[in-house]
Scaffold this active site. Structure first.
Site, short mmCIF file in Angstrom:
data_model
loop_
_atom_site.label_atom_id
_atom_site.label_comp_id
_atom_site.label_asym_id
_atom_site.label_seq_id
_atom_site.Cartn_x
_atom_site.Cartn_y
_atom_site.Cartn_z
N ASP A 242 44.49 27.20 -48.12
CA ASP A 242 44.81 28.61 -47.99
C ASP A 242 43.52 29.39 -48.30
O ASP A 242 42.65 29.48 -47.45
CB ASP A 242 45.95 28.90 -48.97
CG ASP A 242 46.58 30.28 -48.83
OD1 ASP A 242 46.65 30.78 -47.71
OD2 ASP A 242 47.00 30.84 -49.85
N THR B 274 41.28 26.06 -54.50
CA THR B 274 41.69 24.81 -55.15
C THR B 274 40.79 23.66 -54.69
O THR B 274 40.21 22.95 -55.52
CB THR B 274 43.16 24.48 -54.78
OG1 THR B 274 43.97 25.60 -55.12
CG2 THR B 274 43.64 23.25 -55.52
N ASP C 51 56.24 23.21 -51.24
CA ASP C 51 57.43 23.69 -51.95
C ASP C 51 57.65 25.18 -51.78
O ASP C 51 56.74 25.96 -51.50
CB ASP C 51 57.29 23.41 -53.44
CG ASP C 51 56.26 24.32 -54.10
OD1 ASP C 51 55.07 24.24 -53.73
OD2 ASP C 51 56.65 25.14 -54.96
P1 IMP Z 1 44.31 27.69 -52.10
O1 IMP Z 1 43.62 27.32 -53.36
O2 IMP Z 1 44.49 29.17 -51.96
O3 IMP Z 1 43.65 27.08 -50.87
O4 IMP Z 1 45.79 27.18 -52.20
C1 IMP Z 1 46.11 25.90 -51.98
C2 IMP Z 1 47.45 25.56 -52.61
O5 IMP Z 1 48.37 26.67 -52.60
C3 IMP Z 1 48.09 24.49 -51.78
O6 IMP Z 1 47.70 23.21 -52.22
C4 IMP Z 1 49.56 24.77 -51.96
O7 IMP Z 1 50.03 24.09 -53.11
C5 IMP Z 1 49.65 26.26 -52.21
N1 IMP Z 1 50.05 26.96 -50.97
C6 IMP Z 1 49.28 27.78 -50.21
N2 IMP Z 1 49.94 28.27 -49.17
C7 IMP Z 1 51.19 27.75 -49.25
C8 IMP Z 1 52.37 27.88 -48.43
O8 IMP Z 1 52.43 28.57 -47.39
N3 IMP Z 1 53.46 27.17 -48.86
C9 IMP Z 1 53.46 26.40 -49.97
N4 IMP Z 1 52.39 26.25 -50.76
C10 IMP Z 1 51.26 26.92 -50.40
#
Ligand code: IMP
Ligand code: MG
Length: 191
Positions: free
Chosen positions: A106, A110, A162
């Site tokens: 996203d 992370t 989830d």
């Molecule tokens: P990032 O650090 O913003 O890239 O977020 C990554 C983490 O956010 C993923 O590993 C998911 O656990 C969670 N995440 C992001 N978007 C979604 C979604 O649309 N549905 C469920 N979990 C999400």
């Protein structure tokens, strides 16, 4: 508890399409690592369903490891730049080929943190395999070698992902109708 149908807006990726793509990714990895072996590092918990299906299409020798990370603002639908390892690998990755297996990228915060940590441990190679890519939301550049699907900026659930920690077992990827979700939570008195 509400059901997945209560909050479903649409099925974004159906089971057959998912399975075909996962198989193709497993075959691609098998070709790329011909004559080598590798460790899949699965990011818990979202990546687990994808990993288990993916690895069954991989023909080169492989091991699996798990890692869990928590980002600031957990519970919210946003992650932050600050990420903490809550469960670490059980083996050394020095000199090994690593493929990180993630459910969705996203903002990228992370995975960016995970890549930084793992790269300090001297792997021979380090690549990313993500099922879903919400590219329009990216805040940091993440090099992605294996990508299942590009998806629009919508909140999705199922196939490892989830919604309030539920519905990871759904065999498809669905889009959450956030209005319906709010209504159903109001009705249940926990939103
Ligand atoms: P990032 O650090 O913003 O890239 O977020 C990554 C983490 O956010 C993923 O590993 C998911 O656990 C969670 N995440 C992001 N978007 C979604 C979604 O649309 N549905 C469920 N979990 C999400
Ligand atoms: Mg995740």
């Amino acid at each position: 508890m509400y059901s997945y149908q209560d909050v479903l807006s649409e099925i974004l990726i159906d089971e057959k399409t998912l399975q075909e793509r996962v198989k193709a990714l497993g075959e691609e990895i098998s070709r790329d690592y011909e004559g080598e072996d590798l460790i899949f590092v699965c990011i818990l918990r979202g990546g687990a369903v994808f990993l288990i299906d993916l690895m069954r299409h991989v023909t080169v020798p492989n091991q699996i490891e798990f890692m869990a990370v928590a980002s600031y603002g957990a519970g919210k639908r946003e992650s932050s730049g600050e990420v903490r390892i809550t469960y670490d690998l059980n083996s050394k990755i020095e000199g090994r080929n690593i493929v990180i297996v993630e459910d969705i990228i996203d903002s990228g915060n992370t995975l960016n943190a995970v890549i930084q940590v793992l790269s300090t441990r001297g792997p021979k190679s380090l690549y990313v395999c993500t099922l879903l890519d919400k590219e329009s939301r990216r805040e940091v550049v993440i090099p992605i070698r294996y990508r299942g699907f590009m998806i629009p900026d919508k909140f999705v659930y199922g196939y490892g992902l989830d919604l309030d920690e539920y519905f990871r077992n759904l065999p498809f990827i669905g889009v959450v109708d956030l209005e319906k979700l709010e209504q159903v939570k109001k009705k249940l008195g926990n939103g």
